[in-house]
Design an enzyme around this catalytic site. Structure first.
Site, PDB file in Angstrom:
ATOM      1  N   GLU A  74      10.801   3.848  50.980  1.00 46.19           N
ATOM      2  CA  GLU A  74      10.540   5.179  50.399  1.00 46.19           C
ATOM      3  C   GLU A  74      10.351   6.267  51.450  1.00 46.19           C
ATOM      4  OE1 GLU A  74       8.677   2.513  49.932  1.00 46.19           O
ATOM      5  OE2 GLU A  74       6.554   2.885  50.325  1.00 46.19           O
ATOM      6  N   HIS A  95       8.903  -0.159  54.160  1.00 48.02           N
ATOM      7  CA  HIS A  95       8.736   0.862  53.107  1.00 48.02           C
ATOM      8  C   HIS A  95       9.975   1.755  53.053  1.00 48.02           C
ATOM      9  CE1 HIS A  95       4.361   0.266  52.408  1.00 48.02           C
ATOM     10  NE2 HIS A  95       4.413  -0.218  53.634  1.00 48.02           N
ATOM     11  N   CYS A 126       6.445  -4.209  50.519  1.00 49.94           N
ATOM     12  CA  CYS A 126       5.376  -4.649  51.414  1.00 49.94           C
ATOM     13  C   CYS A 126       4.424  -5.609  50.681  1.00 49.94           C
ATOM     14  CB  CYS A 126       4.677  -3.434  51.999  1.00 49.94           C
ATOM     15  SG  CYS A 126       3.893  -3.801  53.560  1.00 49.94           S
TER      16      CYS A 126
HETATM   17  N1  GLN Z   1      -1.919  -5.420  53.112  1.00 54.20           N
HETATM   18  C1  GLN Z   1      -0.656  -5.939  53.469  1.00 54.20           C
HETATM   19  C2  GLN Z   1      -0.484  -6.116  54.966  1.00 54.20           C
HETATM   20  O1  GLN Z   1      -1.248  -5.594  55.733  1.00 54.20           O
HETATM   21  C3  GLN Z   1       0.445  -5.052  52.937  1.00 54.20           C
HETATM   22  C4  GLN Z   1       0.458  -3.707  53.575  1.00 54.20           C
HETATM   23  C5  GLN Z   1       1.272  -2.738  52.813  1.00 54.20           C
HETATM   24  O2  GLN Z   1       1.612  -2.965  51.659  1.00 54.20           O
HETATM   25  N2  GLN Z   1       1.570  -1.616  53.415  1.00 54.20           N
HETATM   26  O3  GLN Z   1       0.423  -6.780  55.384  1.00 54.20           O
END
Ligand code: GLN
Length: 589
Positions: free
Chosen positions: A530, A528, A399
């Site tokens: 994970e 994600h 992300c």
């Molecule tokens: N802050 C970034 C976004 O909103 C990444 C979010 C995250 O890593 N979950 O896109």
């Protein structure tokens, strides 16, 4: 439906969640369909706006629910897919009751905690317990309910009262109460003390709940006398005083409980009809525990993040790394690095911190930059990505970790020095923002407004490591939680220089998987992985990182990504034997 209520006493944070999910694992291994509900007695509607500093990680579900990290424990242990309603908070219950009041559903009555709130809790539990969680249409048969906090907290009172009533509502033969308590062992005498547990049980009984089992958390195994004392003073049969002492890993807990005959005892009490012999399933846990504790090779992974002081902040990420390690029979050692310690500013302010952080990074075999929010530490993350890219060190960006790797590439390879993410530089909205806001996800409100939950990612090409690692599927379904994305306007420029976006969202608009050509393993994912990693089913991007960091990735792919039992390094197959495996040593840790 059979209900097992797990409450806690003395202090919180003694592993109630692990015990509850281990019970679920045991029930599942006997062939029953099991679900779980976690109750958090706070006023927040969900965990979405929590700071990872205070409360640990926010866990995300398929349906986009942002929930307490304990739901992650349940999903991992029981291999189920939960829903946002499986996490009850005081906020959710009150919101529900107040909405009903506004609609006029209470017909002019005074709306009170008892009976309106307590009824709402009971109805919620009964409704949610029936929702299938195994990916089919079948209703669960057992529901484990974990009540957060400790008995006696003001916040938890309506819930305790609700369950006092609930035991009569569903019938005593369908309800079982397990109280998890602490048996401290003060250093001065080394003696195991039962008084706090006695007090806690007294409190619970005073509130109308008599525990059927007491699970005693302690440093070392309970002595017979202590077990007898708990049994006598707390009015619970000796064999239902369970001992859950500190073990070398959480994988021991289901085994520890099974060894104390919990399966038979619960079966008798709740009149459960088991369909399977649990032996082969438990042997797999034994093997997991054995591997976890006895791996001879190790690999060092740098976790470059922002909330590195609290272990729970990155719990799913850490578990996913361990799962990948288990698959490769190797111990993953995680070095947590505060991202801003890698920044030039720190070098000026505190050279020792700066150099120590860099030393840790340089010693690692792989780098992981996890998800995150806010500008602090983002320059450090960008530097870590640069270092991994230039030095051929395996890198996984999750992300924000993907977004920072793209910014780094923009700055240092494409030469756009000012490139950044719109999240951090307001004025960069004008000039080459590599990462842009997704307009539909910026509603001006913080709670529940991100691109959340399970979405499809389609592979665009077969010339991709991730495609191989995901077993050559057409698409993958993974969980998201973000507001920003890679700017599609610059994808062509990035790809020309070797940064390939091999997986896109279904509509082709969103860049989901990035791979750098010519690098041993430089991967970024917008989702994600994970959250879907399981002890026996590691997430592909994490598996790739560990394989690359141990120098096994190309071999693995050449071998057709098979985890063959004959090849000890890629041994993912767990035995299904019904025979007893040798006993594990469960040394305290
Ligand atoms: N802050 C970034 C976004 O909103 C990444 C979010 C995250 O890593 N979950 O896109």
């Amino acid at each position: 439906m059979k209900y097992i209520l797990v409450s806690g006493g003395v202090i919180s944070g003694i592993g109630k969640g692990v015990i509850a999910s281990s019970l679920g694992t045991l029930m599942k291994s006997c062939g029953l369909r099991v679900t779980s509900i976690k109750i958090d007695p706070y006023l927040n509607i969900d965990a979405g706006t929590f700071s990872p500093y205070e409360h640990g990680e926010v866990f995300v579900l398929d349906d986009g629910g942002e929930v307490d990290l304990d739901l992650g424990n349940y999903e991992r242990f029981m291999d189920v897919t939960l829903h946002q309603d499986n996490n009850i908070t005081t906020g959710k219950i009150y919101q529900h009751v107040i909405q009903k009041e506004r609609r006029g559903d209470y017909l002019g009555k005074t709306v009170q905690v008892v009976p309106h709130v307590t009824n709402a809790i009971q109805e919620w539990v009964e409704r949610v317990a029936k929702i299938p969680v195994d990916g089919d249409e079948l209703e669960p048969e057992v529901c484990i309910v974990e009540l957060g906090g400790t008995v006696g907290d003001i916040e938890g009172m309506p819930f305790v009262e609700a369950f006092r009533q609930f035991q009569f509502r569903v019938g005593r033969e369908n309800f079982c109460s397990i109280h998890v308590s602490l048996i401290p062992q003060p250093k001065a005498t080394g003696e195991q003390k039962t008084k706090p547990t006695q007090a806690s049980i007294r409190e619970l009984r005073g509130l109308g709940l008599q525990p059927d089992f007491i699970a005693c958390r302690s440093l070392t195994p309970l002595s017979n006398e202590v077990q007898e004392k708990v049994s006598m003073f707390c009015h619970v049969p000796f064999n239902k005083v369970l001992c859950v002492h500190d073990c070398a890993s959480v994988y021991h807990v289901p085994l520890l409980l099974a060894n104390q005959d919990v399966i038979t005892l619960l079966g008798e009490q709740l009149k459960l009809q088991y369909r399977l012999s649990h032996k082969s399933a438990l042997n797999r846990w034994k093997e997991l525990a054995y591997r976890f504790e006895n791996a001879t090779r190790s690999v060092q992974i740098a976790l470059v993040g922002k909330y590195t002081k609290l272990e729970d902040s990155y719990i799913s990420v850490m578990k996913a790394l361990f799962h990948a390690g288990l698959a490769c029979n190797c111990k993953v050692q995680i070095t947590r690095i505060e991202a801003d310690d890698l920044e030039v500013e720190t070098q000026e302010k505190s050279p020792v911190t700066y150099h120590e952080a860099w030393q840790k990074l340089c010693k690692s075999n792989g780098v992981l930059v996890p998800g995150g929010f806010g500008s602090r530490g983002c320059e450090g993350k960008i530097t870590a990505a640069k270092w991994a890219r230039e030095n051929n060190i395996p890198y996984l960006g999750v992300c924000l970790g993907l977004q920072m790797a793209v910014v780094e590439f923009g700055r240092n390879v494409l030469g756009w020095k000012n490139s950044h993410s719109q999240e951090f530089e307001e004025d960069m909205k004008k000039e080459n923002p590599m990462i842009i806001e997704m307009p539909e996800h910026n509603t001006g409100q913080m709670g529940g407004t991100m691109r959340l939950g399970s979405r499809k990612t389609l592979f665009k090409t077969e010339e991709s490591v991730m495609w191989h690692l995901y077993n050559k599927v057409e698409f993958v379904q993974e969980r998201h939680r973000h507001r920003y994305e890679v700017n599609p306007q610059f994808v062509k420029d990035l790809e020309t220089k070797g940064m390939k976006f091999v997986g896109h969202s279904e509509d082709g608009e969103r860049m989901e998987i990035m791979e750098l050509k010519g690098h041993p393993y430089f991967v970024g994912v917008q989702y994600h992985p994970e959250y879907l990693s399981r002890p026996m089913k590691p997430a592909a991007p994490y598996l790739g990182l560990i394989l690359a960091a141990t120098g096994k990735l190309s071999n693995f792919i050449t071998n057709g990504c098979r985890m063959s039992p004959r090849n000890e390094h890629f041994d993912l197959e767990y035995s299904d034997t019904e025979e007893d495996l040798p006993e594990l040593t469960s040394s305290p840790s």
